[in-house]
Design a protein around this motif. Structure first.
Motif, PDB file in Angstrom:
ATOM      1  N   HIS A  31      15.843 -17.709 -36.946  1.00 48.33           N
ATOM      2  CA  HIS A  31      15.865 -17.670 -38.498  1.00 48.33           C
ATOM      3  C   HIS A  31      15.485 -16.405 -39.259  1.00 48.33           C
ATOM      4  CE1 HIS A  31      11.725 -18.506 -37.345  1.00 48.33           C
ATOM      5  NE2 HIS A  31      11.338 -18.487 -38.693  1.00 48.33           N
ATOM      6  N   ARG A  33      15.955 -13.324 -37.827  1.00 49.45           N
ATOM      7  CA  ARG A  33      16.556 -12.092 -37.075  1.00 49.45           C
ATOM      8  C   ARG A  33      15.547 -11.590 -35.779  1.00 49.45           C
ATOM      9  NH1 ARG A  33      20.241 -14.250 -39.118  1.00 49.45           N
ATOM     10  NH2 ARG A  33      22.015 -13.418 -40.361  1.00 49.45           N
ATOM     11  N   ASP A  75       7.735  -8.588 -39.196  1.00 52.19           N
ATOM     12  CA  ASP A  75       8.127  -9.436 -40.258  1.00 52.19           C
ATOM     13  C   ASP A  75       7.450  -9.141 -41.455  1.00 52.19           C
ATOM     14  OD1 ASP A  75       8.255 -11.650 -41.965  1.00 52.19           O
ATOM     15  OD2 ASP A  75       8.217 -13.157 -40.374  1.00 52.19           O
ATOM     16  N   SER A  77       7.378 -10.268 -44.490  1.00 49.40           N
ATOM     17  CA  SER A  77       6.749 -11.214 -45.042  1.00 49.40           C
ATOM     18  C   SER A  77       5.237 -11.556 -44.864  1.00 49.40           C
ATOM     19  CB  SER A  77       7.442 -12.565 -45.011  1.00 49.40           C
ATOM     20  OG  SER A  77       7.294 -13.395 -43.855  1.00 49.40           O
ATOM     21  N   VAL A  95       1.979  -4.344 -32.169  1.00 52.51           N
ATOM     22  CA  VAL A  95       3.187  -4.246 -31.126  1.00 52.51           C
ATOM     23  C   VAL A  95       3.215  -2.702 -30.538  1.00 52.51           C
ATOM     24  CG1 VAL A  95       4.311  -2.916 -33.272  1.00 52.51           C
ATOM     25  CG2 VAL A  95       5.795  -4.075 -31.590  1.00 52.51           C
ATOM     26  N   TYR A 116      21.411  -6.984 -33.852  1.00 52.15           N
ATOM     27  CA  TYR A 116      20.496  -5.959 -34.398  1.00 52.15           C
ATOM     28  C   TYR A 116      19.342  -5.693 -33.597  1.00 52.15           C
ATOM     29  CZ  TYR A 116      23.353  -6.454 -38.827  1.00 52.15           C
ATOM     30  OH  TYR A 116      24.422  -6.251 -39.779  1.00 52.15           O
ATOM     31  N   VAL A 118      16.649  -3.257 -34.649  1.00 54.62           N
ATOM     32  CA  VAL A 118      16.180  -2.261 -35.981  1.00 54.62           C
ATOM     33  C   VAL A 118      14.942  -2.397 -36.052  1.00 54.62           C
ATOM     34  CG1 VAL A 118      18.609  -2.611 -36.732  1.00 54.62           C
ATOM     35  CG2 VAL A 118      16.732  -4.133 -37.708  1.00 54.62           C
ATOM     36  N   GLY A 120      11.048  -1.761 -35.804  1.00 52.00           N
ATOM     37  CA  GLY A 120      10.244  -1.960 -34.545  1.00 52.00           C
ATOM     38  C   GLY A 120      10.870  -2.604 -33.565  1.00 52.00           C
ATOM     39  N   THR A 142      14.806   1.613 -39.813  1.00 52.10           N
ATOM     40  CA  THR A 142      14.810   1.171 -41.158  1.00 52.10           C
ATOM     41  C   THR A 142      13.721   1.355 -41.841  1.00 52.10           C
ATOM     42  OG1 THR A 142      13.910  -1.126 -40.683  1.00 52.10           O
ATOM     43  CG2 THR A 142      16.086  -1.063 -40.870  1.00 52.10           C
ATOM     44  N   VAL A 146      11.762   0.807 -45.969  1.00 54.61           N
ATOM     45  CA  VAL A 146      10.910  -0.372 -46.246  1.00 54.61           C
ATOM     46  C   VAL A 146       9.509   0.303 -46.296  1.00 54.61           C
ATOM     47  CG1 VAL A 146      12.446  -2.196 -45.626  1.00 54.61           C
ATOM     48  CG2 VAL A 146      10.824  -1.168 -44.018  1.00 54.61           C
ATOM     49  N   PHE A 176      22.636   2.837 -39.385  1.00 55.48           N
ATOM     50  CA  PHE A 176      22.922   1.882 -38.204  1.00 55.48           C
ATOM     51  C   PHE A 176      23.962   2.383 -37.516  1.00 55.48           C
ATOM     52  CE2 PHE A 176      21.162  -2.264 -40.358  1.00 55.48           C
ATOM     53  CZ  PHE A 176      19.725  -1.770 -40.187  1.00 55.48           C
TER      54      PHE A 176
HETATM   55  C1  2NE Z   1      18.183  -7.246 -39.331  1.00 59.78           C
HETATM   56  C2  2NE Z   1      19.181  -7.208 -40.865  1.00 59.78           C
HETATM   57  C3  2NE Z   1      20.081  -6.077 -40.781  1.00 59.78           C
HETATM   58  C4  2NE Z   1      20.103  -8.318 -40.666  1.00 59.78           C
HETATM   59  O1  2NE Z   1      20.738  -8.547 -41.722  1.00 59.78           O
HETATM   60  P1  2NE Z   1      21.775 -10.067 -41.953  1.00 59.78           P
HETATM   61  O2  2NE Z   1      22.331  -9.820 -43.135  1.00 59.78           O
HETATM   62  O3  2NE Z   1      22.286 -10.207 -40.838  1.00 59.78           O
HETATM   63  O4  2NE Z   1      20.580 -11.148 -42.000  1.00 59.78           O
HETATM   64  P2  2NE Z   1      19.747 -11.355 -43.352  1.00 59.78           P
HETATM   65  O5  2NE Z   1      20.062 -12.503 -44.217  1.00 59.78           O
HETATM   66  O6  2NE Z   1      19.005 -10.191 -43.919  1.00 59.78           O
HETATM   67  O7  2NE Z   1      18.366 -12.006 -42.502  1.00 59.78           O
HETATM   68  C5  2NE Z   1      18.407 -13.364 -42.205  1.00 59.78           C
HETATM   69  C6  2NE Z   1      17.075 -13.861 -42.640  1.00 59.78           C
HETATM   70  O8  2NE Z   1      16.031 -13.111 -41.783  1.00 59.78           O
HETATM   71  C7  2NE Z   1      15.038 -12.469 -42.587  1.00 59.78           C
HETATM   72  C8  2NE Z   1      15.625 -12.273 -43.824  1.00 59.78           C
HETATM   73  O9  2NE Z   1      14.807 -12.017 -44.934  1.00 59.78           O
HETATM   74  C9  2NE Z   1      16.510 -13.514 -44.078  1.00 59.78           C
HETATM   75  O10 2NE Z   1      15.649 -14.525 -44.389  1.00 59.78           O
HETATM   76  P3  2NE Z   1      16.278 -15.685 -45.513  1.00 59.78           P
HETATM   77  O11 2NE Z   1      17.029 -15.087 -46.924  1.00 59.78           O
HETATM   78  O12 2NE Z   1      17.353 -16.322 -44.774  1.00 59.78           O
HETATM   79  O13 2NE Z   1      15.144 -16.641 -45.914  1.00 59.78           O
HETATM   80  N1  2NE Z   1      14.659 -11.269 -42.075  1.00 59.78           N
HETATM   81  C10 2NE Z   1      15.259 -10.439 -41.210  1.00 59.78           C
HETATM   82  N2  2NE Z   1      14.708  -9.492 -40.934  1.00 59.78           N
HETATM   83  C11 2NE Z   1      13.305  -9.784 -41.298  1.00 59.78           C
HETATM   84  C12 2NE Z   1      12.112  -8.951 -41.201  1.00 59.78           C
HETATM   85  N3  2NE Z   1      12.006  -7.731 -40.527  1.00 59.78           N
HETATM   86  N4  2NE Z   1      11.057  -9.252 -41.933  1.00 59.78           N
HETATM   87  C13 2NE Z   1      11.032 -10.529 -42.629  1.00 59.78           C
HETATM   88  N5  2NE Z   1      12.260 -11.046 -42.827  1.00 59.78           N
HETATM   89  C14 2NE Z   1      13.360 -10.926 -42.091  1.00 59.78           C
HETATM   90  C15 2NE Z   1      18.389  -7.324 -41.948  1.00 59.78           C
HETATM   91  O14 2NE Z   1      17.717  -8.648 -42.130  1.00 59.78           O
HETATM   92  C16 2NE Z   1      17.374  -6.444 -42.191  1.00 59.78           C
HETATM   93  O15 2NE Z   1      17.723  -5.214 -42.679  1.00 59.78           O
HETATM   94  N6  2NE Z   1      16.101  -6.909 -41.901  1.00 59.78           N
HETATM   95  C17 2NE Z   1      14.895  -5.815 -42.226  1.00 59.78           C
HETATM   96  C18 2NE Z   1      14.619  -4.824 -40.974  1.00 59.78           C
HETATM   97  C19 2NE Z   1      13.275  -4.127 -41.361  1.00 59.78           C
HETATM   98  O16 2NE Z   1      13.107  -3.419 -42.270  1.00 59.78           O
HETATM   99  N7  2NE Z   1      12.338  -4.333 -40.413  1.00 59.78           N
HETATM  100  C20 2NE Z   1      11.139  -3.692 -40.588  1.00 59.78           C
HETATM  101  C21 2NE Z   1      10.944  -2.293 -40.072  1.00 59.78           C
HETATM  102  S1  2NE Z   1       9.334  -1.668 -40.051  1.00 59.78           S
HETATM  103  C22 2NE Z   1       8.835  -1.987 -38.406  1.00 59.78           C
HETATM  104  O17 2NE Z   1       9.394  -2.858 -37.779  1.00 59.78           O
HETATM  105  C23 2NE Z   1       7.499  -1.506 -37.819  1.00 59.78           C
HETATM  106  C24 2NE Z   1       7.413  -0.227 -38.096  1.00 59.78           C
HETATM  107  O18 2NE Z   1       8.339   0.518 -38.515  1.00 59.78           O
HETATM  108  C25 2NE Z   1       6.058   0.323 -37.546  1.00 59.78           C
HETATM  109  C26 2NE Z   1       5.356  -0.421 -36.914  1.00 59.78           C
HETATM  110  C27 2NE Z   1       5.542  -2.025 -36.778  1.00 59.78           C
HETATM  111  C28 2NE Z   1       6.676  -2.400 -37.168  1.00 59.78           C
END
Ligand code: 2NE
Length: 272
Positions: A31, A33, A75, A77, A95, A116, A118, A120, A142, A146, A176
């Motif tokens: 839910h 991703r 996540d 949130s 992580v 995806y 993407v 982390g 990404t 963010v 991407f």
């Molecule tokens: C992954 C992506 C491109 C998918 O897009 P799409 O259109 O297929 O799905 P959607 O509608 O964006 O996502 C479905 C649900 O999942 C949640 C969304 O908010 C949405 O929720 P609802 O509207 O249904 O309530 N969701 C998805 N990814 C989430 C996330 N990472 N955190 C919380 N909720 C998430 C698209 O969803 C996207 O771009 N997601 C964000 C990717 C992102 O920026 N991730 C964090 C990067 S930073 C990181 O991971 C990190 C780091 O840089 C260093 C250390 C540790 C971690």
């Protein structure tokens, strides 16, 4: 056929393929991703530990539930000022520990990527030994969009995989890339239709499982060694000790100590 096994988990699934030597760890947050929380990460660590200790497991598959995403990173949130905040109210970037655990696991870890991978989640597939991608897979960082980054393995391993120019492109532009592009860039080992993803991944696992586990174990640590510095050498050296303990020479040292006598290494050949 997969059977549930191992530790009690909520945000992760742990399965073993009956009689195959394969364990599968699945992030179970479709839910979102398959974004990870501190709990998801802790559970993945426990699952990896179970796979490491299990003598019947030779290869580990890491994947995400469903075909929309392998993992979308941390996540957002539950992101706080100093990391991702868990139920214990402590902010963590655990992580990074998980990445090291994957890297040091003495068994191959295969990322099975649909959808995806993407943020982390992209780093997680990069630290795996092999990546099999479905044709619907999308890859990218990404962080800069963010307000985040992974300046550890997320940069060093990426630069080794795709080269410095491409690594800078991936991080600075945060674009991407589809599965075919990822294959051409050297980010993944193979691309297959999404419906064939699991079967193809299992084929790769079965082929590895036919080969010498010790050869693979030492090779993994050797391939890590230069890039991982002291930690890489420790991993490689640990394998030398492990093998030496099984030798007559190593055993003579241990026995002589326990028997209170001088060790007799005279029969040990001085090999060229
Ligand atoms: C992954 C992506 C491109 C998918 O897009 P799409 O259109 O297929 O799905 P959607 O509608 O964006 O996502 C479905 C649900 O999942 C949640 C969304 O908010 C949405 O929720 P609802 O509207 O249904 O309530 N969701 C998805 N990814 C989430 C996330 N990472 N955190 C919380 N909720 C998430 C698209 O969803 C996207 O771009 N997601 C964000 C990717 C992102 O920026 N991730 C964090 C990067 S930073 C990181 O991971 C990190 C780091 O840089 C260093 C250390 C540790 C971690």
């Amino acid at each position: 056929s997969w059977v549930g096994d191992g530790p009690e988990l909520e945000e992760v699934l742990y399965h073993k393929a009956l009689g195959e030597g394969i364990a599968k760890i699945t992030i179970n947050r479709a839910h979102k991703r398959n974004a990870f929380t501190p709990r998801t990460v802790t559970e993945m660590q426990r699952a990896l530990s179970a796979a490491r200790d299990d003598k019947d497991v030779g290869v580990v598959i890491l994947t995400g539930q469903g075909t929309d995403a392998f993992c979308s990173g941390g996540d957002q949130s539950v992101r706080g000022k100093h990391g991702y905040v868990g139920q214990d109210n402590i902010a963590r970037l655990n992580v990074l520990d998980l990445q090291m655990q994957i890297r040091r696991l003495p068994k191959p870890v295969v990322a099975m990527v649909a959808g995806y991978a993407v943020g982390g989640g992209h780093v997680l597939h990069m630290v795996c030994d092999i990546t099999i991608a479905a044709d619907n897979a999308m890859f990218g960082q990404t962080g800069p969009k963010v307000g985040s980054f992974d300046a550890g393995y997320g940069c060093s391993i990426m630069a080794r995989l795709v080269g410095q120019k491409r690594a800078r492109e991936m991080w600075f532009l945060a674009r991407f890339y589809d599965a075919q592009q990822a294959l051409e860039m050297g980010l993944v080992n193979a691309v297959v239709p999404v419906a064939e993803l699991e079967m193809e991944t299992i084929k790769w696992c079965r082929q590895m499982l036919k080969n010498s586990p010790t050869a693979i174990r030492v090779l993994k640590s050797a391939l890590n060694a230069v890039e991982d510095g002291h930690a890489g050498l420790q991993e490689l050296a640990g394998n030398a000790t492990l093998l030496f303990y099984g030798s007559e020479e190593g055993e003579e040292g241990r026995k002589s100590y326990l028997e209170g006598r001088q060790p007799n290494f005279s029969k040990v050949p001085r090999l060229p």
